[in-house]
Scaffold this motif. Structure first.
Motif, PDB file in Angstrom:
ATOM      1  N   GLY A  30       0.804  -1.212   0.000  1.00  0.00           N
ATOM      2  CA  GLY A  30       0.000   0.000   0.000  1.00  0.00           C
ATOM      3  C   GLY A  30       0.839   1.265   0.000  1.00  0.00           C
ATOM      4  O   GLY A  30       0.487   2.258  -0.650  1.00  0.00           O
ATOM      5  N   LYS A  31       1.938   1.240   0.720  1.00  0.00           N
ATOM      6  CA  LYS A  31       2.828   2.398   0.778  1.00  0.00           C
ATOM      7  C   LYS A  31       3.319   2.773  -0.616  1.00  0.00           C
ATOM      8  O   LYS A  31       3.296   3.951  -1.012  1.00  0.00           O
ATOM      9  CB  LYS A  31       4.019   2.080   1.689  1.00  0.00           C
ATOM     10  CG  LYS A  31       5.093   3.155   1.752  1.00  0.00           C
ATOM     11  CD  LYS A  31       6.317   2.642   2.501  1.00  0.00           C
ATOM     12  CE  LYS A  31       7.046   1.565   1.702  1.00  0.00           C
ATOM     13  NZ  LYS A  31       8.215   1.014   2.410  1.00  0.00           N
ATOM     14  N   HIS A  32       3.738   1.768  -1.376  1.00  0.00           N
ATOM     15  CA  HIS A  32       4.249   2.044  -2.719  1.00  0.00           C
ATOM     16  C   HIS A  32       3.143   2.487  -3.668  1.00  0.00           C
ATOM     17  O   HIS A  32       3.362   3.329  -4.541  1.00  0.00           O
ATOM     18  CB  HIS A  32       4.974   0.819  -3.259  1.00  0.00           C
ATOM     19  CG  HIS A  32       6.340   0.636  -2.659  1.00  0.00           C
ATOM     20  ND1 HIS A  32       7.440   1.362  -3.077  1.00  0.00           N
ATOM     21  CD2 HIS A  32       6.780  -0.150  -1.640  1.00  0.00           C
ATOM     22  CE1 HIS A  32       8.495   1.023  -2.365  1.00  0.00           C
ATOM     23  NE2 HIS A  32       8.127   0.103  -1.479  1.00  0.00           N
ATOM     24  N   ARG A  33       1.946   1.952  -3.498  1.00  0.00           N
ATOM     25  CA  ARG A  33       0.830   2.399  -4.334  1.00  0.00           C
ATOM     26  C   ARG A  33       0.474   3.851  -4.025  1.00  0.00           C
ATOM     27  O   ARG A  33       0.204   4.647  -4.942  1.00  0.00           O
ATOM     28  CB  ARG A  33      -0.376   1.497  -4.098  1.00  0.00           C
ATOM     29  CG  ARG A  33      -0.215   0.094  -4.668  1.00  0.00           C
ATOM     30  CD  ARG A  33      -1.407  -0.770  -4.285  1.00  0.00           C
ATOM     31  NE  ARG A  33      -1.324  -2.111  -4.862  1.00  0.00           N
ATOM     32  CZ  ARG A  33      -2.187  -3.087  -4.584  1.00  0.00           C
ATOM     33  NH1 ARG A  33      -3.182  -2.862  -3.737  1.00  0.00           N
ATOM     34  NH2 ARG A  33      -2.056  -4.268  -5.158  1.00  0.00           N
ATOM     35  N   LEU A  34       0.451   4.208  -2.742  1.00  0.00           N
ATOM     36  CA  LEU A  34       0.162   5.587  -2.366  1.00  0.00           C
ATOM     37  C   LEU A  34       1.225   6.524  -2.925  1.00  0.00           C
ATOM     38  O   LEU A  34       0.903   7.595  -3.465  1.00  0.00           O
ATOM     39  CB  LEU A  34       0.098   5.705  -0.843  1.00  0.00           C
ATOM     40  CG  LEU A  34      -0.101   7.119  -0.278  1.00  0.00           C
ATOM     41  CD1 LEU A  34      -1.415   7.731  -0.767  1.00  0.00           C
ATOM     42  CD2 LEU A  34      -0.048   7.091   1.252  1.00  0.00           C
ATOM     43  N   GLU A  35       2.491   6.125  -2.822  1.00  0.00           N
ATOM     44  CA  GLU A  35       3.574   6.943  -3.364  1.00  0.00           C
ATOM     45  C   GLU A  35       3.407   7.146  -4.869  1.00  0.00           C
ATOM     46  O   GLU A  35       3.639   8.233  -5.398  1.00  0.00           O
ATOM     47  CB  GLU A  35       4.925   6.289  -3.068  1.00  0.00           C
ATOM     48  CG  GLU A  35       5.320   6.335  -1.604  1.00  0.00           C
ATOM     49  CD  GLU A  35       6.590   5.546  -1.320  1.00  0.00           C
ATOM     50  OE1 GLU A  35       7.033   4.786  -2.215  1.00  0.00           O
ATOM     51  OE2 GLU A  35       7.133   5.690  -0.213  1.00  0.00           O
ATOM     52  N   LYS A  36       2.995   6.095  -5.564  1.00  0.00           N
ATOM     53  CA  LYS A  36       2.802   6.182  -7.013  1.00  0.00           C
ATOM     54  C   LYS A  36       1.648   7.123  -7.347  1.00  0.00           C
ATOM     55  O   LYS A  36       1.727   7.919  -8.290  1.00  0.00           O
ATOM     56  CB  LYS A  36       2.534   4.797  -7.588  1.00  0.00           C
ATOM     57  CG  LYS A  36       2.531   4.739  -9.110  1.00  0.00           C
ATOM     58  CD  LYS A  36       2.446   3.304  -9.605  1.00  0.00           C
ATOM     59  CE  LYS A  36       2.481   3.241 -11.134  1.00  0.00           C
ATOM     60  NZ  LYS A  36       2.430   1.838 -11.618  1.00  0.00           N
ATOM     61  N   VAL A 115      12.179   3.831  17.297  1.00  0.00           N
ATOM     62  CA  VAL A 115      13.219   4.426  16.458  1.00  0.00           C
ATOM     63  C   VAL A 115      12.597   5.286  15.360  1.00  0.00           C
ATOM     64  O   VAL A 115      13.135   6.345  15.005  1.00  0.00           O
ATOM     65  CB  VAL A 115      14.119   3.328  15.850  1.00  0.00           C
ATOM     66  CG1 VAL A 115      15.157   3.950  14.921  1.00  0.00           C
ATOM     67  CG2 VAL A 115      14.827   2.547  16.955  1.00  0.00           C
ATOM     68  N   VAL A 116      11.455   4.856  14.831  1.00  0.00           N
ATOM     69  CA  VAL A 116      10.769   5.663  13.818  1.00  0.00           C
ATOM     70  C   VAL A 116      10.416   7.035  14.392  1.00  0.00           C
ATOM     71  O   VAL A 116      10.541   8.063  13.709  1.00  0.00           O
ATOM     72  CB  VAL A 116       9.504   4.946  13.298  1.00  0.00           C
ATOM     73  CG1 VAL A 116       8.710   5.874  12.371  1.00  0.00           C
ATOM     74  CG2 VAL A 116       9.872   3.669  12.554  1.00  0.00           C
ATOM     75  N   HIS A 117       9.996   7.072  15.645  1.00  0.00           N
ATOM     76  CA  HIS A 117       9.655   8.360  16.252  1.00  0.00           C
ATOM     77  C   HIS A 117      10.902   9.222  16.438  1.00  0.00           C
ATOM     78  O   HIS A 117      10.826  10.455  16.269  1.00  0.00           O
ATOM     79  CB  HIS A 117       8.934   8.144  17.580  1.00  0.00           C
ATOM     80  CG  HIS A 117       7.470   7.915  17.410  1.00  0.00           C
ATOM     81  ND1 HIS A 117       6.554   8.942  17.332  1.00  0.00           N
ATOM     82  CD2 HIS A 117       6.763   6.764  17.254  1.00  0.00           C
ATOM     83  CE1 HIS A 117       5.344   8.440  17.153  1.00  0.00           C
ATOM     84  NE2 HIS A 117       5.445   7.122  17.104  1.00  0.00           N
ATOM     85  N   LYS A 124      12.937  12.618   9.421  1.00  0.00           N
ATOM     86  CA  LYS A 124      13.266  11.491   8.547  1.00  0.00           C
ATOM     87  C   LYS A 124      12.413  10.263   8.840  1.00  0.00           C
ATOM     88  O   LYS A 124      12.781   9.146   8.478  1.00  0.00           O
ATOM     89  CB  LYS A 124      14.740  11.107   8.739  1.00  0.00           C
ATOM     90  CG  LYS A 124      15.737  12.207   8.419  1.00  0.00           C
ATOM     91  CD  LYS A 124      16.139  12.188   6.985  1.00  0.00           C
ATOM     92  CE  LYS A 124      17.304  13.126   6.700  1.00  0.00           C
ATOM     93  NZ  LYS A 124      17.761  13.021   5.303  1.00  0.00           N
ATOM     94  N   GLY A 125      11.260  10.455   9.468  1.00  0.00           N
ATOM     95  CA  GLY A 125      10.453   9.311   9.887  1.00  0.00           C
ATOM     96  C   GLY A 125      10.017   8.427   8.741  1.00  0.00           C
ATOM     97  O   GLY A 125      10.229   7.212   8.763  1.00  0.00           O
ATOM     98  N   PHE A 129      11.490   4.647   7.933  1.00  0.00           N
ATOM     99  CA  PHE A 129      10.555   3.523   7.920  1.00  0.00           C
ATOM    100  C   PHE A 129      10.557   2.842   6.554  1.00  0.00           C
ATOM    101  O   PHE A 129      10.630   1.613   6.459  1.00  0.00           O
ATOM    102  CB  PHE A 129       9.141   4.020   8.256  1.00  0.00           C
ATOM    103  CG  PHE A 129       8.098   2.933   8.239  1.00  0.00           C
ATOM    104  CD1 PHE A 129       7.711   2.307   9.413  1.00  0.00           C
ATOM    105  CD2 PHE A 129       7.483   2.537   7.056  1.00  0.00           C
ATOM    106  CE1 PHE A 129       6.748   1.297   9.410  1.00  0.00           C
ATOM    107  CE2 PHE A 129       6.524   1.537   7.037  1.00  0.00           C
ATOM    108  CZ  PHE A 129       6.157   0.913   8.210  1.00  0.00           C
ATOM    109  N   SER A 130      10.477   3.644   5.510  1.00  0.00           N
ATOM    110  CA  SER A 130      10.386   3.086   4.161  1.00  0.00           C
ATOM    111  C   SER A 130      11.652   2.331   3.784  1.00  0.00           C
ATOM    112  O   SER A 130      11.592   1.229   3.223  1.00  0.00           O
ATOM    113  CB  SER A 130      10.123   4.210   3.153  1.00  0.00           C
ATOM    114  OG  SER A 130       9.834   3.683   1.881  1.00  0.00           O
ATOM    115  N   ARG A 131      12.816   2.892   4.114  1.00  0.00           N
ATOM    116  CA  ARG A 131      14.079   2.220   3.781  1.00  0.00           C
ATOM    117  C   ARG A 131      14.186   0.897   4.542  1.00  0.00           C
ATOM    118  O   ARG A 131      14.545  -0.129   3.960  1.00  0.00           O
ATOM    119  CB  ARG A 131      15.259   3.127   4.141  1.00  0.00           C
ATOM    120  CG  ARG A 131      16.648   2.503   3.899  1.00  0.00           C
ATOM    121  CD  ARG A 131      16.950   2.383   2.421  1.00  0.00           C
ATOM    122  NE  ARG A 131      17.052   3.698   1.833  1.00  0.00           N
ATOM    123  CZ  ARG A 131      18.192   4.397   1.707  1.00  0.00           C
ATOM    124  NH1 ARG A 131      19.329   3.882   2.128  1.00  0.00           N
ATOM    125  NH2 ARG A 131      18.186   5.590   1.134  1.00  0.00           N
ATOM    126  N   ALA A 132      13.861   0.921   5.825  1.00  0.00           N
ATOM    127  CA  ALA A 132      13.949  -0.304   6.630  1.00  0.00           C
ATOM    128  C   ALA A 132      12.951  -1.347   6.135  1.00  0.00           C
ATOM    129  O   ALA A 132      13.290  -2.531   5.986  1.00  0.00           O
ATOM    130  CB  ALA A 132      13.711   0.011   8.097  1.00  0.00           C
TER     131      ALA A 132
END
Length: 229
Positions: A30-36, A115-117, A124-125, A129-132
């Protein structure tokens, strides 16, 4: 600029909040679809995506286990059924150009969210998150290893040493719990759960087209009722 002028500013940032968890495959897709969907808009720079913490399985052990073991422990069933379901999601992800390893591990994600927080506080949250998450689903890292998280942090310009310090304490624990509580108040029962400028919400991983429609509706609503955003 007056308060009224600022409210009607067509370039006002539109905040998209996504309640998500690291190991959730539908959050990954879903994250990648939203980014697209965002990238396909001429005003893409207007949208600010903010990751919000939500633990799918807060009772998961801190010691990593296989995906099959984790699912069977929580839901019953057998390993073959779990792998069949995983292969279906893998095929879907790969059709969308996303790597998807079946050899991932599962464990409690509370410390990861802390760590995300820290990363979010440094601006850089989402990037962290996305890279990890991307590297996790690609089978490249064990995100439950403090050294691995420290290296990912350094890749996005954060302090690896600071990550180790956060993991050695209970820093940001209250922030993680607050995100989860706010999500539940908004009706989150599973993730991803996406809130568009506090106007509309979508549960689950939507298609690129559905996300695009939600973005357009959000912009239109913002233009007609700017004070509600």
């Amino acid at each position: 600029m007056s308060g009224e002028a600022a409210a009607t500013d067509p370039d006002r940032p539109v905040v998209i909040e996504v309640w998500a968890d690291l190991g959730c495959p539908w959050c990954y897709v879903g994250k990648h679809r939203l980014e697209k969907a965002i990238a396909g808009r001429p005003d893409a720079e207007r949208f600010v995506v903010k990751l919000r913490s939500f633990e799918l399985n807060p009772d998961a052990p801190h010691t990593p286990e296989t995906i099959e073991s984790a699912f069977i422990r929580s839901h019953g069933g057998n390993a073959e059924a779990v792998l069949t379901a995983e292969r279906r999601i893998q095929a879907l992800a790969q059709r969308e150009g996303l790597p998807f390893s079946l050899d991932r591990l599962n464990a409690n994600t509370f410390d990861f969210h802390r760590v995300v927080h820290y990363a979010d506080e440094a601006g850089k949250g989402l990037e962290f998150f996305s890279r990890a998450q991307d590297r996790f689903f690609a089978g490249e890292i064990d995100p439950f290893d403090p050294d691995a998280l420290a290296r990912v942090a350094e890749e996005v310009g954060l302090s690896g040493q600071r990550v180790r310090e956060v993991l050695a304490t209970d820093e940001y624990a209250d922030a993680v719990r607050a995100d989860g509580e706010e999500g539940r108040e908004l009706g989150v029962q599973g993730v991803p759960f996406t809130v568009f400028d506090r106007r509309f919400a979508a549960s689950g991983a939507q298609s690129v087209d559905v996300y695009a429609q939600a973005l357009e509706q959000t912009v239109e609503a913002s233009a007609s009722d700017p004070a509600a955003g």
